[in-house]
Design an enzyme around this catalytic site. Structure first.
Site, short mmCIF file in Angstrom:
data_model
loop_
_atom_site.label_atom_id
_atom_site.label_comp_id
_atom_site.label_asym_id
_atom_site.label_seq_id
_atom_site.Cartn_x
_atom_site.Cartn_y
_atom_site.Cartn_z
NE ARG A 33 -70.14 6.73 -33.53
CZ ARG A 33 -69.78 5.48 -33.71
NH1 ARG A 33 -68.85 5.18 -34.59
NH2 ARG A 33 -70.35 4.51 -33.03
NE ARG A 37 -70.94 2.16 -27.37
CZ ARG A 37 -70.19 1.32 -28.10
NH1 ARG A 37 -70.16 0.05 -27.78
NH2 ARG A 37 -69.49 1.76 -29.12
NE ARG A 46 -77.46 0.30 -27.49
CZ ARG A 46 -77.96 -0.94 -27.51
NH1 ARG A 46 -79.12 -1.21 -26.93
NH2 ARG A 46 -77.31 -1.91 -28.14
CG ASP A 83 -74.52 2.69 -37.38
OD1 ASP A 83 -73.84 3.07 -36.41
OD2 ASP A 83 -74.06 1.91 -38.26
CE1 TYR A 159 -67.93 -2.63 -39.90
CE2 TYR A 159 -68.37 -0.55 -41.02
CZ TYR A 159 -67.88 -1.24 -39.92
OH TYR A 159 -67.34 -0.57 -38.87
#
Ligand code: CP3
Length: 352
Positions: A33, A37, A46, A83, A159
């Site tokens: 990652r 952010r 973003r 992703d 998920y």
């Protein structure tokens, strides 16, 4: 003279050398990652998009985002910006990312017929990902390999049934209890999809593959094998048999798995990414069998420079003679981390 120039130009990148189980003076460095952010320049880009997956559908934006951490920290590998949930989205489960809630599925798997009615996976539906792979590959320096990736079949299935992120995944486990064979059908569909998806990523420019089993921690040792690692093993075996992907190194990351490193090695991955708590294992056992990646606790980056150095040096000391060691965190960088700490960490690993 000519030979020497050729040698210098075509010398193998250190990340690939480590994946080839070579002992190196300085380990290659990249971070799970590494784009995200925690970086102000990421947040700036973003802001222009309401929906995260919508942003992933712009290959030129993915390229810019994948390059940001390379520019800031001069890392030894780039990772595709995308992703793991692109596959369930392509199956029509309609994945949304809601601010402060994470992923939410508009059409989760609620009953067995939802699994059996899924359209066959068409890898062309994820064209935007392969375009991003090519854009990134063309933009990065030659000595920086590009990592393509996917989620493990189990992580994608969990998920898809839960419909969102969760601590316990209770809905998934009650579904599993009554519909075990249907869950196996879903795992099989996701395994085939992951294979086709990774093959495309390699055709379009990925040099290395990482499989993220981010919800391995939910399963007991027996179930881990049955619902996750058997499918990962089959995925790796298909990749190793295919002419397009057979020489591509495969890294396996499993979050806090209820097993020892031997079980991870048995999947036939070329490199094992150790979770940050996996410190009680016999590294002699893994010698020459697999490369090892890891495993600083990302939360250490919230501590002082002294603590970061102490904890990092412990890890570097342990792996300094290991044939095929890659420095990384034991899980992804979180949004609360200061990029200056990532810079500091990268510098001390190179100075060690
Ligand atoms: O540099 C990189 O690694 C960027 C590429 C990347 C992303 N997600 C971008 C992303 C990668 C490799 C992933 C993998 C991923 N996605 C995993 C496996 C890694 C792990 O940490 O175990 C998982 C579980 C996901 C699913 C996912 N995506 C969640 C749960 C969330 C929301 C919460 C979170 O952790 O951010 C995402 C969104 C996401 N994926 C963001 C980014 C940069 C943040 C989205 C935003 O800006 O709103």
């Amino acid at each position: 003279k000519y030979n020497k120039i050729c040698f210098m130009t075509f010398d193998e990148p250190i990340f690939l050398k480590a994946l080839n189980k070579e002992v190196l003076k300085t380990p290659p460095i990249w971070y799970m990652r590494q784009a995200g952010r925690y970086m102000p320049e990421y947040r700036e880009v973003r802001k222009k998009f309401k929906n995260f997956l919508e942003m992933c559908k712009h290959p030129e934006v993915c390229c810019e985002l994948a390059l940001q951490p390379l520019h800031s920290f001069n890392l030894d590998a780039a990772i595709l910006f995308s992703d793991i949930l692109t596959i369930p989205d392509a199956f029509g489960l309609d994945v949304q990312f809601i601010e402060n809630k994470g992923p939410v599925f508009r059409n989760p798997i609620s009953e067995p017929k939802d699994i059996h009615m899924l359209d066959p996976f068409d890898p062309e539906n994820l064209d935007y990902v392969y375009k991003a792979v090519t854009n990134i590959k063309n933009a990065i320096p030659k000595h920086v390999p590009l990592i393509g990736f996917c989620g493990s079949p189990w992580t994608l299935a969990a998920y898809s049934i839960e419909g969102k992120s969760s601590k316990e995944f209770n809905k998934t486990f009650s579904f599993l209890k009554t519909n075990e064979s249907d869950v196996h059908s879903l795992l099989l569909k996701y395994t085939d999809a992951c294979f086709l998806y990774l093959r495309k990523q390699v055709q379009y420019g990925a040099d290395v593959i990482q499989i993220f089993d981010s919800w391995a921690n939910l399963l007991s040792e027996n179930d881990l094998k049955k619902f996750s690692f058997d499918y990962i093993t089959s995925l790796i075996s298909s990749l190793k048999l295919d002419p397009v992907t057979k020489n591509i190194p495969i890294i396996l990351f499993a979050r806090d798995p209820n097993c020892n490193t031997q079980t991870l090695i048995e999947t036939s991955a070329d490199c094992i990414s150790l979770y940050w708590s996996m410190n009680n294992f016999d590294i002699n056992f893994s010698f020459n069998k697999v490369s090892i990646q890891g495993n600083l606790d990302p939360k250490i980056l919230l501590e002082s420079d002294e603590i970061i150095k102490r904890e990092t040096y412990k890890i570097l000391e342990r792996f300094k003679e290991y044939p095929g060691y890659i420095f990384n965190l034991g899980h992804g960088i979180t949004p609360d981390i200061d990029p200056d700490k990532v810079k500091y960490l990268t510098n001390i690993v190179r100075e060690y």
